[in-house]
Every structure is written in structure tokens, then in C-alpha cells.
Design an enzyme around this catalytic site. Structure first.
Site, short mmCIF file in Angstrom:
data_model
loop_
_atom_site.label_atom_id
_atom_site.label_comp_id
_atom_site.label_asym_id
_atom_site.label_seq_id
_atom_site.Cartn_x
_atom_site.Cartn_y
_atom_site.Cartn_z
N CYS A 150 -16.63 13.72 -43.02
CA CYS A 150 -16.29 12.28 -42.98
C CYS A 150 -17.16 11.40 -43.88
O CYS A 150 -16.65 10.44 -44.44
CB CYS A 150 -16.29 11.78 -41.54
SG CYS A 150 -15.10 12.68 -40.54
N HIS B 281 -17.14 4.35 -41.22
CA HIS B 281 -16.14 5.41 -41.07
C HIS B 281 -15.25 5.07 -39.86
O HIS B 281 -15.74 4.62 -38.82
CB HIS B 281 -16.84 6.75 -40.85
CG HIS B 281 -15.92 7.86 -40.48
ND1 HIS B 281 -14.75 8.10 -41.15
CD2 HIS B 281 -15.97 8.78 -39.48
CE1 HIS B 281 -14.14 9.13 -40.59
NE2 HIS B 281 -14.86 9.56 -39.57
N ASN C 195 -8.23 8.52 -38.09
CA ASN C 195 -9.41 9.05 -38.76
C ASN C 195 -8.94 9.89 -39.95
O ASN C 195 -8.35 10.95 -39.76
CB ASN C 195 -10.20 9.90 -37.76
CG ASN C 195 -11.45 10.52 -38.36
OD1 ASN C 195 -11.64 10.52 -39.57
ND2 ASN C 195 -12.31 11.04 -37.50
O1 UT7 Z 1 -14.81 11.83 -37.75
C1 UT7 Z 1 -15.74 12.76 -37.29
C2 UT7 Z 1 -16.42 12.29 -36.12
N1 UT7 Z 1 -15.54 12.29 -34.99
C3 UT7 Z 1 -15.72 11.38 -34.05
O2 UT7 Z 1 -16.53 10.52 -34.23
C4 UT7 Z 1 -14.93 11.49 -32.79
C5 UT7 Z 1 -15.87 11.33 -31.62
N2 UT7 Z 1 -15.27 11.45 -30.31
C6 UT7 Z 1 -14.38 10.56 -29.82
O3 UT7 Z 1 -13.95 9.66 -30.50
C7 UT7 Z 1 -13.99 10.69 -28.38
O4 UT7 Z 1 -14.85 11.62 -27.74
C8 UT7 Z 1 -12.52 11.11 -28.15
C9 UT7 Z 1 -11.59 9.99 -28.54
C10 UT7 Z 1 -12.21 12.35 -28.96
C11 UT7 Z 1 -12.29 11.41 -26.67
O5 UT7 Z 1 -12.62 10.28 -25.88
P1 UT7 Z 1 -13.58 10.43 -24.61
O6 UT7 Z 1 -13.67 9.11 -24.02
O7 UT7 Z 1 -14.85 11.09 -25.09
O8 UT7 Z 1 -12.74 11.36 -23.69
P2 UT7 Z 1 -13.12 12.79 -23.07
O9 UT7 Z 1 -13.04 13.84 -24.13
O10 UT7 Z 1 -14.37 12.67 -22.31
O11 UT7 Z 1 -11.91 13.00 -22.09
C12 UT7 Z 1 -11.70 12.14 -20.96
C13 UT7 Z 1 -10.43 12.55 -20.25
C14 UT7 Z 1 -10.36 14.05 -19.97
O12 UT7 Z 1 -9.72 14.22 -18.75
P3 UT7 Z 1 -10.59 14.50 -17.41
O13 UT7 Z 1 -11.38 15.74 -17.70
O14 UT7 Z 1 -11.45 13.28 -17.25
O15 UT7 Z 1 -9.54 14.66 -16.37
C15 UT7 Z 1 -9.47 14.57 -21.07
O16 UT7 Z 1 -8.78 15.75 -20.71
O17 UT7 Z 1 -9.30 12.27 -21.07
C16 UT7 Z 1 -8.50 13.44 -21.24
N3 UT7 Z 1 -7.89 13.38 -22.56
C17 UT7 Z 1 -6.73 12.76 -22.80
N4 UT7 Z 1 -5.87 12.09 -21.99
C18 UT7 Z 1 -4.77 11.56 -22.56
C19 UT7 Z 1 -8.35 13.90 -23.72
N5 UT7 Z 1 -7.50 13.62 -24.73
C20 UT7 Z 1 -6.48 12.92 -24.17
C21 UT7 Z 1 -5.31 12.34 -24.70
N6 UT7 Z 1 -4.49 11.68 -23.87
N7 UT7 Z 1 -4.98 12.42 -26.01
#
Ligand code: UT7
Length: 330
Positions: free
Chosen positions: A116, A257, A287
Site C-alpha cells: 500500500c 492511504h 482500498n
Molecule cells: O491496506 C493495507 C492495510 N489494511 C488495512 O489497513 C485494513 C485493516 N483492517 C480493517 O480495516 C478492519 O480490521 C476490517 C474492516 C478488515 C474489519 O473490521 P473490524 O472492525 O476489525 O472487524 P473484525 O474483523 O473484528 O470482525 C468483527 C465481526 C466478526 O464477527 P464476530 O466474530 O464479532 O461475530 C466478523 O466475522 O464482523 C464480522 N465480519 C463481517 N460482518 C459483515 C467480518 N467481515 C464482515 C463483513 N460483513 N464483510
């Protein structure tokens, strides 16, 4: 040697595929929703390229716009540096294909893999080429077709990424104080397993097993990457400003970014910048990895948010981990 700034970003050109994929489109094929995606990321839609549009072709379109905006001919380019994690082929580089498409016969062409922050890494390389006298005019490109390395069965990553390209002409600074005031690049390879494409390279060549396990697609430990991104981008802002001798209140626009609105807000807060001084367009493109900063820069220029004399702070974080920042006086 000339004093810094050695080099300036003379122009920015971009290209995105016409096909728009909305959150609702994704929620028809994945267990997700527009509400979840907007709340957790800020993304509303992204562009997805068709099979007929390669990374080199997107790069060509962006580059031709950047060359025209700078009034530079392809035959004047001394080097082409393409940052990408989704090259058209593993060999040779996408930069060589781009060179051929542009007819930039004098240029040395090569890719860099810095994920990135790739545009910032490429900018740093370009500035170095100019500063060391190895070139006067360098084309820097960040271009991706992330849709080809995204697992559309994995809702935790499928909603994040998009395709696009951005290019800049980097050349000798045209006036005192104008150009790249500082750059900062850093990596921590110990954290590579948190965001990677495990299969399909020479360690685990493409095979039926790789394809069945879907390990040729990106895997990400989202929460860990999120936390690391917030810390690293805050530190990178401080470092680029310190190296440039610029204070946060002298910054006209932060161009981060575009991975997650919450990461961008945390970065702005750390730097002490109000969101009115932050460029955000991830709602439109998601992204796009190395293309995200030039896509945001170009929009900021088009909207008149950057003009002659503006002080712009760039910052990015991604796989590797890699991160970087730059201060530019436009
Ligand atoms: O460009 C390179 C660098 N990349 C980044 O900077 C990305 C960094 N990470 C992020 O932006 C975030 O971590 C994400 C957007 C990828 C995820 O958001 P989060 O708030 O960290 O969510 P999480 O992974 O902790 O997941 C929370 C919940 C989970 O369910 P439970 O375990 O709480 O029941 C996931 O299974 O959300 C669920 N979940 C979704 N639900 C609906 C994960 N993806 C989805 C989805 N739709 N697409």
C-alpha cells in the site's frame, strides 16, 4: 549536489475501470451488508476491472494523463518505477510492459513491491534517481488489479479492495522550496504473516493444491493490521514532518492511504489535523493499495484543495509490513 528539494511531483494522472461494484452488489453474493461495510470501513463502492483491462493498460491511461499534465513526452522519461502487488505477470515487470505501451524508449523500467505505501516508496526511489543525477524525469506509478488476488468468498477481505491506477511525473525541482521536502520509509518483515498472499510464488508454486486451498488470494488478520496501521501511520506522520522541518499546523492537506475511515480519523487525530484538512475518497474506490494515494491526490488537485504552495502530507501502511510518509510543497 543540489539542495533539497531535489525533485517535485509535477503532475498526477489517474485511471479507474468503469465498472462500479456497490456494497449492495456484494451483499447479494456474500453474508454482509451495506451498513456493516460503511460503519466498519467507510467504503460504499469500488471499481473492478474486466479481463480485457490489464494493470499495464490502466497504468498507461494514468501515465498518459500525468505526462500531458506535466507537458512531458514519453521519450523524455529516464526511468519508470511501478509500485504494484498485482502485476500482470511475475516476469517481466509491469513497468517494462508500460514502457513499451508508452514508447518511452530511453527509460529504465522496473517494479517495486512495497504494497500500500508503494507510491511513497516509488516516489522515494524517483527522488533518489533525480538527486543522484541518474535521471531528470521519472514516471512513478501505483497501479493495481486487486480484484484478481481477492478471495470473493471471504467477506472479511472481499469488501475492502478495488482496482485503479495513478501516475506522477517526478522531475527536478523547478523553484526554491518547491517539491519533495522529506520522505520516510520503513518495514518490519517479521509481521508478514498478518497480511499476505501465501501461495503462487516460488515458495509454494501455483498448483492444484494452492488453488483448492485458495492460498493464491490475499489473507489478512484485519484487527491486528488495523492496530499496527494506526500506530505506524501516526509515527510516520511525525517523522516526515520532523525531517521536513514542518509543523502540523503548516500542513494544508493530509492525503492518507485509503484503507479504512477509522484508521484515517485516528491518524488525523494524532497529527492534530481536523478532518476538513484530510482527503478521503475511499467511499468511491475502496482500498486500491499503491494506487490509493495518487487517486486521492488527483481528486484533491481537481477539487482545488491543493494548489501552488500547498503543503501536503502523504502517509500509508500495508503488507510487509511496510509504511511510509512524505511532505511535499506543491
Ligand atoms: O491496506 C493495507 C492495510 N489494511 C488495512 O489497513 C485494513 C485493516 N483492517 C480493517 O480495516 C478492519 O480490521 C476490517 C474492516 C478488515 C474489519 O473490521 P473490524 O472492525 O476489525 O472487524 P473484525 O474483523 O473484528 O470482525 C468483527 C465481526 C466478526 O464477527 P464476530 O466474530 O464479532 O461475530 C466478523 O466475522 O464482523 C464480522 N465480519 C463481517 N460482518 C459483515 C467480518 N467481515 C464482515 C463483513 N460483513 N464483510
Amino acid at each position: 549536489m543540489m539542495p533539497r528539494p531535489f525533485a517535485e511531483v509535477a503532475s498526477v494522472g489517474v485511471a479507474v475501470p468503469p465498472n462500479v461494484v456497490t456494497n449492495d452488489d456484494l451483499s447479494r453474493v456474500l453474508d454482509t451488508s451495506d451498513q456493516w461495510i460503511v460503519e466498519r470501513t467507510g467504503i460504499r463502492e469500488r471499481r473492478i476491472a474486466g479481463p480485457e483491462q490489464s494493470v499495464a493498460m490502466l497504468s498507461q491511461e494514468a501515465s498518459q494523463r500525468a505526462l500531458a499534465a506535466a507537458g512531458v513526452g514519453a521519450d523524455e522519461l529516464d526511468a519508470i518505477v511501478v509500485a504494484t502487488v498485482s502485476p500482470d505477470r511475475l516476469m517481466p515487470s509491469t513497468a517494462c510492459d508500460l514502457q513499451a505501451l508508452l514508447g518511452a524508449e530511453r527509460a529504465a523500467a522496473f517494479d517495486i513491491g512495497a504494497a500500500c505505501p508503494g507510491y511513497i516508496f516509488a516516489l522515494t526511489v524517483a527522488e533518489g534517481l533525480v538527486a543522484s543525477g541518474q535521471g531528470e524525469t521519472v514516471l512513478v506509478v501505483g497501479a493495481e488489479k486487486l480484484s484478481t488476488i481477492t478471495d470473493f468468498q471471504d467477506r472479511s477481505t472481499a469488501i475492502l479492495f478495488g482496482d485503479g491506477a495513478g501516475a506522477s511525473v517526478v522531475r527536478r525541482s523547478s523553484g526554491p522550496g518547491r517539491g519533495i521536502l522529506s520522505t520516510f520509509i520503513k518495514s518490519d518483515g517479521r509481521l508478514a504473516p498478518l497480511l499476505l498472499r501465501p501461495g503462487g510464488g516460488s515458495a509454494d508454486p501455483i498448483s492444484e493444491k494452492v488453488v483448492c486451498e485458495r492460498s493464491h488470494y490475499m489473507k489478512m488478520a484485519g484487527r491486528e493490521v488495523f492496530k499496527a496501521a494506526v500506530l505506524a501511520m501516526a509515527d510516520a506522520c511525525d517523522e516526515a514532518l520532523r525531517r521536513a522541518g514542518v509543523t502540523a499546523d503548516q500542513v494544508d492537506l493530509l492525503v492518507p492511504h485509503q484503507a479504512n475511515l477509522r484508521i484515517i480519523e485516528a491518524t488525523a487525530k494524532h497529527a492534530g489535523l481536523p478532518m476538513s484538512k484530510v482527503m478521503v475518497n475511499l467511499d468511491r474506490y475502496g482500498n486500491t493499495s499503491s494506487a490509493s494515494i495518487p487517486l486521492a491526490l488527483e481528486q484533491a488537485l481537481a477539487e482545488g484543495r491543493i494548489g501552488p504552495g500547498s503543503v501536503v502530507l502523504l502517509v500509508a501502511f500495508g503488507a510487509g509490513f511496510t509504511w511510509g510518509s512524505a511532505v511535499i510543497r506543491w
